[in-house]
Design an enzyme around this catalytic site. Structure first.
Site, PDB file in Angstrom:
ATOM      1  N   HIS A  91      -0.648  -3.681  -1.083  1.00  0.00           N
ATOM      2  CA  HIS A  91      -1.461  -4.901  -1.150  1.00  0.00           C
ATOM      3  C   HIS A  91      -0.955  -5.982  -0.212  1.00  0.00           C
ATOM      4  O   HIS A  91      -1.522  -7.070  -0.180  1.00  0.00           O
ATOM      5  CB  HIS A  91      -1.439  -5.414  -2.583  1.00  0.00           C
TER       6      HIS A  91
ATOM      7  N   ASP B 129      -4.311   2.367  -4.802  1.00  0.00           N
ATOM      8  CA  ASP B 129      -3.679   2.772  -6.059  1.00  0.00           C
ATOM      9  C   ASP B 129      -3.783   1.719  -7.160  1.00  0.00           C
ATOM     10  O   ASP B 129      -3.555   2.018  -8.328  1.00  0.00           O
ATOM     11  CB  ASP B 129      -2.227   3.239  -5.852  1.00  0.00           C
ATOM     12  N   ARG B 130      -4.130   0.483  -6.794  1.00  0.00           N
ATOM     13  CA  ARG B 130      -4.247  -0.560  -7.826  1.00  0.00           C
ATOM     14  C   ARG B 130      -5.698  -0.756  -8.249  1.00  0.00           C
ATOM     15  O   ARG B 130      -6.613  -0.387  -7.517  1.00  0.00           O
ATOM     16  CB  ARG B 130      -3.720  -1.890  -7.300  1.00  0.00           C
TER      17      ARG B 130
ATOM     18  N   LYS C 233      -0.403   5.959  -9.163  1.00  0.00           N
ATOM     19  CA  LYS C 233      -1.426   5.196  -9.862  1.00  0.00           C
ATOM     20  C   LYS C 233      -2.693   5.297  -9.042  1.00  0.00           C
ATOM     21  O   LYS C 233      -2.640   5.591  -7.852  1.00  0.00           O
ATOM     22  CB  LYS C 233      -0.994   3.748 -10.064  1.00  0.00           C
TER      23      LYS C 233
HETATM   24  C1  VG1 Z   1       5.388  -4.303  -7.449  1.00  0.00           C
HETATM   25  C2  VG1 Z   1       4.936  -4.188  -8.881  1.00  0.00           C
HETATM   26  C3  VG1 Z   1       5.262  -2.809  -9.409  1.00  0.00           C
HETATM   27  C4  VG1 Z   1       4.622  -1.741  -8.495  1.00  0.00           C
HETATM   28  C5  VG1 Z   1       5.045  -1.961  -7.065  1.00  0.00           C
HETATM   29  C6  VG1 Z   1       4.340  -1.021  -6.102  1.00  0.00           C
HETATM   30  O1  VG1 Z   1       6.783  -4.111  -7.375  1.00  0.00           O
HETATM   31  O2  VG1 Z   1       5.528  -5.188  -9.684  1.00  0.00           O
HETATM   32  O3  VG1 Z   1       4.815  -2.701 -10.731  1.00  0.00           O
HETATM   33  O4  VG1 Z   1       5.018  -0.465  -8.907  1.00  0.00           O
HETATM   34  O5  VG1 Z   1       4.748  -3.292  -6.669  1.00  0.00           O
HETATM   35  O6  VG1 Z   1       2.945  -1.178  -6.163  1.00  0.00           O
HETATM   36  P1  VG1 Z   1       7.819  -5.339  -7.299  1.00  0.00           P
HETATM   37  O7  VG1 Z   1       9.168  -4.691  -7.154  1.00  0.00           O
HETATM   38  O8  VG1 Z   1       7.407  -6.175  -6.140  1.00  0.00           O
HETATM   39  O9  VG1 Z   1       7.671  -6.092  -8.578  1.00  0.00           O
HETATM   40  V1  VG1 Z   1       1.939  -0.779  -4.823  1.00  0.00           V
HETATM   41  O10 VG1 Z   1       0.398  -0.950  -5.172  1.00  0.00           O
HETATM   42  O11 VG1 Z   1       2.795  -1.429  -3.692  1.00  0.00           O
HETATM   43  O12 VG1 Z   1       2.346   0.802  -4.444  1.00  0.00           O
HETATM   44 CO    CO Z   2      -0.891  -0.137  -3.685  1.00  0.00          CO
END
Ligand code: VG1
Ligand code: CO
Length: 543
Positions: free
Chosen positions: A114, A281-282, A376
């Site tokens: 994202h 994935d989100r 996800k």
């Molecule tokens: C964030 C979210 C976490 C998620 C990760 C990857 O990590 O909090 O829940 O698994 O992003 O999501 P962090 O360490 O910044 O809190 V994605 O959609 O980047 O694959």
């Molecule tokens: Co993602």
């Protein structure tokens, strides 16, 4: 074939974070930064030699170039076959699906999820193992260790492989199969959900929108929702993938998907709206005038799992990441299935899914998924909701408020303080950790602390353990505060404060979460001395 070996210098900053290696795109483009990481993967993941590698990305700036670099390196390193999405595209869940379907030895997924893209944005790369999931910590540490000592990388002298059309090519000894990025994934979705019921729902007066945010899910959503399920043309908005996501954050939340949120408001509001992120994935789920928190979404889907054909006989268990609200735990306890609490990051669900301990899992950060892949999956969540809506014939708001009445409501919010100074962020966490032992039994803002710890997880399947996964403070009324630092940012540090309070009484379940959590928010700010330590009085993002 002419394999060429190119000398290189190691970097010190290639340890993958929560979800792969992410940096500014400029960093990746220069000084063999990408090549070093990729060579470290080939040097440590030896099953790729003579095996199949899946390759694709979310289409952001540098995706095309990076794919060609990796294909040449894969050929030079003895990969037997590369399966690449047409034009170098694969959503993260589709890559997981393709790895599993074709029994690949692993995959490289190019995405910074994202995070913004474009020449000034971010880029990322992630290695997924043969189960289709993000590499576990043991593997990422081995790759990181190799990046610290790397002295050369291998490539071949050859031009670009044409990725514009589906078909077979060769790069030196390696076979390159360019595949339709949507086909296998769409087939998998059709095997899970009640497409007939969803088609009937969409043929009636039900109105929906899906916001692809100019990212990877555009082609997936158009094919599945509009072409296969008959949603009206125009249901998918921002459906053209762009290298810079149109200059926006491809982040499906109330702030960045404001255009979509507006479409759900008032009498003209659509019945259902959803969005996905850069790499697909989100997910964000909305009803008319109604936002479903990701934590509630997981709980509602778990409670309704048997309405989905693939789960007709029930799910064995569900898991959530530690900061995710405990709503799903209540469902699991009520319906008599197992539940697990894992550290942040999808890789921690892999073993539980592989072992059949769980079928659904999710994170508060707009991540929901099941055992169909090992990532996800944004569109999976959208289809799961459509399936439940179609069978139950109720609105999103009705389904969620009924859920709260039955199981209680877990008020929930996350406050993010972004791009703060790393040293101050580390200090804040260190002082919190230092005070943990003395907290239980004490009173904070009138609530008694019942436990305080730094989350440590031991994987029930392989026994591996992960420490320092976030500070948790629990109170006697069931409420909870969690503090942790982000592992995905590329500038400074991000402090995440997760707030949760349980409300069993239906007449008190209609508050605004910020109001319901107000006293907890004050406690969290005081406890971590947020303002004194990082000089911010309000968070940058509230979800
Ligand atoms: C964030 C979210 C976490 C998620 C990760 C990857 O990590 O909090 O829940 O698994 O992003 O999501 P962090 O360490 O910044 O809190 V994605 O959609 O980047 O694959
Ligand atoms: Co993602």
């Amino acid at each position: 074939m002419t394999v060429i070996t190119i000398p290189t210098q190691p970097f010190q900053d290639q340890r993958p974070g929560t979800s792969g290696l992410r940096k500014r795109v400029d960093r990746f483009r220069h000084d063999n930064y990408l090549q070093n990481f990729v060579q470290a993967v080939f040097d440590t993941q030896r099953e790729l030699v003579g095996g199949t590698l899946v390759l694709g990305g979310d289409g952001r700036f540098f995706n095309r170039e990076a794919i060609q670099i990796i294909l040449r390196m894969a050929a030079a390193n003895g990969v037997d076959r590369a399966i690449v999405g047409q034009n170098g595209l694969l959503s993260t869940p589709a890559a997981s699906c393709v790895i599993r379907k074709y029994a690949a030895a692993g995959g490289l997924i190019l995405s910074a999820s994202h995070n913004p893209g474009g020449p000034d944005g971010d880029f990322g790369i992630k290695f997924n193992t043969a189960n289709g999931g993000p590499a576990p910590e043991g593997v990422t540490e081995a790759i990181y260790g190799r990046t610290l000592e790397i002295a050369e990388y291998h490539s071949i002298e050859s031009g670009d492989v044409c990725l514009d059309q589906v078909g077979s090519h060769t790069a030196a000894q390696m076979q390159v199969e360019v595949v339709d990025p949507v086909r296998d994934y769409a087939e998998l979705m059709a095997s899970i959900f009640d497409f007939g019921a969803i088609r009937a729902l969409l043929a009636g007066d039900f109105r929906m929108r899906f916001d692809a945010m100019h990212a990877i899910t555009g082609p997936y959503a158009k094919r599945i929702l509009e072409e296969q399920l008959g949603a009206a043309p125009g249901t998918v908005i921002n459906g053209e993938p762009l290298e810079d996501f149109g200059g926006h954050h491809p982040d499906p939340n109330l702030v960045h998907a404001a255009e979509l949120v507006a479409m759900t408001k008032g009498l003209d509001g659509v019945d259902f709206a959803a969005a996905s992120d850069g790499d697909g994935d989100r997910n964000m789920i909305l009803g008319r005038d109604f936002f479903v928190t990701p934590s509630d979404s997981l709980a509602v889907l778990a409670a309704n799992a048997t309405l989905i054909p693939a789960h007709r006989s029930g799910i064995p268990g569900a898991a959530r990441s530690m900061p995710t609200s405990q709503a799903v735990d209540r469902v699991a306890a009520a319906i008599g299935i197992k539940h697990f609490e894992t550290p942040t990051g999808w890789k921690f669900f892999g073993n539980l899914l592989d072992a059949g301990e769980i079928a659904f899992c999710g994170e508060e950060s707009f991540g929901t998924g099941s055992n169909h892949v090992r990532e996800k999956d944004g569109l999976w969540a959208v289809l799961a909701w459509l399936n439940v809506l179609a069978v139950r014939g109720q609105s999103v708001a009705e389904i969620v408020t009924e859920h709260w009445r039955e199981y209680g409501r877990n008020y929930y919010s996350r406050h993010d303080y972004e791009e703060i100074e790393s040293g101050a962020a580390e200090d804040l966490m260190a002082q919190l950790r230092a005070r943990l032992q003395g907290l239980p039994g004490s009173l904070l803002g009138g609530l008694e602390v019942t436990y305080a710890d730094d989350f440590r997880y031991t994987d029930p399947i392989d026994g591996s353990s992960s420490e320092h996964q976030g500070v948790r403070v629990g109170f006697n009324d069931g409420s909870r505060i969690v503090f942790r630092l982000s592992g995905t940012g590329t500038v400074g540090a991000t402090l995440r404060v997760y707030l949760e309070a349980f409300e069993p009484h239906p007449e008190k379940q209609q508050l605004d979460p910020q109001d319901a959590l107000a006293s907890l928010i004050t406690i969290a700010n005081d406890l971590a001395q947020i303002e004194q330590r990082i000089g911010r009085s309000t968070p940058d993002v509230i979800t």
